[in-house]
Design an enzyme around this catalytic site. Sequence first.
Site, PDB file in Angstrom:
ATOM      1  N   ASP A  38     -10.785   1.849  -3.316  1.00 29.14           N
ATOM      2  CA  ASP A  38     -11.341   1.494  -2.005  1.00 29.14           C
ATOM      3  C   ASP A  38     -12.862   1.469  -2.074  1.00 29.14           C
ATOM      4  OD1 ASP A  38      -8.947   1.190  -0.742  1.00 29.14           O
ATOM      5  OD2 ASP A  38      -8.967   3.123   0.285  1.00 29.14           O
TER       6      ASP A  38
ATOM      7  N   ASP B  44       0.823  -1.210   0.000  1.00 27.29           N
ATOM      8  CA  ASP B  44       0.000   0.000   0.000  1.00 27.29           C
ATOM      9  C   ASP B  44       0.860   1.264   0.000  1.00 27.29           C
ATOM     10  OD1 ASP B  44      -2.314   1.526   0.136  1.00 27.29           O
ATOM     11  OD2 ASP B  44      -3.169   0.416   1.808  1.00 27.29           O
TER      12      ASP B  44
HETATM   13  C1  GLA Z   1      -5.757   1.801   2.373  1.00 23.22           C
HETATM   14  C2  GLA Z   1      -6.169   0.680   1.447  1.00 23.22           C
HETATM   15  C3  GLA Z   1      -7.241  -0.161   2.114  1.00 23.22           C
HETATM   16  C4  GLA Z   1      -6.711  -0.692   3.422  1.00 23.22           C
HETATM   17  C5  GLA Z   1      -6.228   0.449   4.308  1.00 23.22           C
HETATM   18  C6  GLA Z   1      -5.522  -0.064   5.538  1.00 23.22           C
HETATM   19  O1  GLA Z   1      -6.769   2.715   2.536  1.00 23.22           O
HETATM   20  O2  GLA Z   1      -6.597   1.181   0.215  1.00 23.22           O
HETATM   21  O3  GLA Z   1      -7.642  -1.212   1.282  1.00 23.22           O
HETATM   22  O4  GLA Z   1      -5.673  -1.582   3.161  1.00 23.22           O
HETATM   23  O5  GLA Z   1      -5.317   1.287   3.615  1.00 23.22           O
HETATM   24  O6  GLA Z   1      -5.054   0.947   6.358  1.00 23.22           O
END
Ligand code: GLA
Length: 713
Positions: free
Chosen positions: A529, A459
């Site tokens: 997301d 990420d």
């Molecule tokens: C980001 C990612 C999510 C999740 C969060 C965790 O927002 O896009 O899918 O993994 O971080 O903190």
Amino acid sequence: MGIRVLASKKLFSLESKETQYVFKVDENENLAHVYFGNKINNLGDFEDERVMELSSNDSALDLTMEEMSYFGGLRFKECALKGSFADGTRDLKLRYSGYSLINHSPLDSSISKTLCIMLKDEYYPIVVKLYYRVYEELDIFERWCSVKNMGGEKYTIEKVSSGEININDDELYVTNVCGYWGGEQQLFRKPISGASINFESRRGATGHNNSPYFIIDKDAKEDSGEVYFGVLAYAGNFKITCEGMPYGYTRVIAGISDFDFIKVLDFNEEFETPRLFIGFSKDGYGKMSHRLNKLTLNYLSPMETRDDIKKVLYNSWEATTFDVNCKNQMELAEKAASIGAELFVIDDGWFGERNSDKAGLGDWIVNPCKFPEGLTPLIEKVNSLNMDFGIWVEPEMVNPDSDLYREHEDYVYSFCNRKNSLARNQLVLNITKKEVYEYLFMRLDELLTNNNIKYVKWDMNRHLSEVGAFNLREDRRREVFHLHQEAFLNLVSDLRENHPGVHFEACASGGGRVSYGVIPYFDDFWVSDNTDALDRLFIQEAYSLIYPVSYMRSWVTDCPNFYTKRTIPLEFRFHVSMTGTLGIGGNLNKWTTEDMEIAKNNISIYKEIRNIIQRGDLYRLISPRESEFSAVSYVIEKTQGVAFVFLKSQRYAREKVNIKLKGLQEEKRYKVLYDGKEEQLGGDYLMHHGINLHLRGDYSSSIVKFYVEERKN
Ligand code: GLA
């Protein structure tokens, strides 16, 4: 096919199955673009057209379609290359000085040799090489360039693009996306004539806004019209400039953004740009998508995992967020296995003091309170349920509230006399610094060595700011954006080398890292997301124009949806996610027996058809932008396929939708399963007459399967 050179006219022709790209050396030893389009057999037919200036204000150079327009002489259009010499001269005068054909002993005989065109400055020891390769079967051309300093004094590149594309037409339109967190891939199309349009990222990653590609056409549709397209394989700050010239042609310059960028070349140093893949389709957007999809499947995706079919994953983020522990993850793992998941991914929260997004990033050590015996008991449990285990990391970041930061405040990017800006309570690590890179490699390598981890979700939840990197030589500090993306990809690549077979997912607060730059290092994209199934229909459609379905990870989550507050039936949510690589992200603890049955059933259907979805050609049959209905289909080898049909909202007595399939063989008979029926129908019937489906109620959806039945004699 491949590369033909007509020496008498100094004409170079790149040829694939259906497409041709021609350029020549003109009377001033400049490289002039000649042609890009359908194939033309006789190279002698390309006439020696001489471009003259129109007036003292409209130079011959601005009127010429060039292969690499540099800052120098009477050029006022956007340039592809600009730099400065140590003595203060900034003007270039590059002249053609020969070509070579490089044999790479390619792994695949359908890639041509590489054509290298050499340009030299009239006075200064600067050599620019333009490279071209042809993917003959795919009708894709690959371009990049390099700049080399052969002299003792430094040369500072201020802009260098991977390629310049000219289209001998105007009044054209360009398509790209403009997104934001939770709303990636918002498609738009704009006229380019008489204007200059930039798609750019200045964030250190490609980001959620524009995407590093271009699609240019006049009046193209899915299956008709001429389309010129290109994708830039770069993971950092990019810039695509589309210029509608007043002289009746259109140009595109694509490469690393020149924003806060330089590249210093000392004696004998050479800089090579990222690759640009371009193509031309005479039959609309559909063909463009097929070609790019195959480019990933056959050439660009990581070799050692290329043939793997993507597993159905369960990710526990939305169920437990930071509140993870061995017990609650084991419980979720059991439930995930019971519906047919094959990969269990623990997301954020498993390491350091990570109880919220305020602390812990950088401390890549298993939290002993949450997992007193480490991750092993959980992984063993997951494996005993016949699932692989995956894990979330965000390596480039650190929370000020972390042991790493307390010990090494100097590990982050920062300028003197400036307080760093926080975003999601985190700072960006200076991974161009050897010790930072080594620390991260050591921790992640240890994590993957000590645990049976088969999947890493990587990420990045903020972008780069205050990018002071004092480890770099003083005159090289503006190379930092480029060096960051290079270090990021090297880190992934070093980890992959030590841990072959592990899949990596590129996530950056959702789809902030979707680009061809990361495809050779990653196996999956987290596209957004936002998992609302209706929003996803639009996000996924735009994504699918350019990016591969086999990388489109799509989760089924709970309702009302976290982002939109919308409630959509579970079956519809499943069907939307099944059009990519299926994942489940809901809180299974709250799913009813009926929900679990719907999940089990759809996961098992997905496993039957996923080979077609992940490897086949995608057809956008009806766009969600055009109708209440939408439909996509996937076809493999013209013999097997599956279609998904969606109805967003029902209007009274309008439940019928006619679906005309594509990509079949007219003369073949297909077995077609839909609406609970089974029929034998001809390819011609399915493509021209089509089948009628009846969808009733808001958010209803249906799957159609079809395949040629082998004749048993
Ligand atoms: C980001 C990612 C999510 C999740 C969060 C965790 O927002 O896009 O899918 O993994 O971080 O903190």
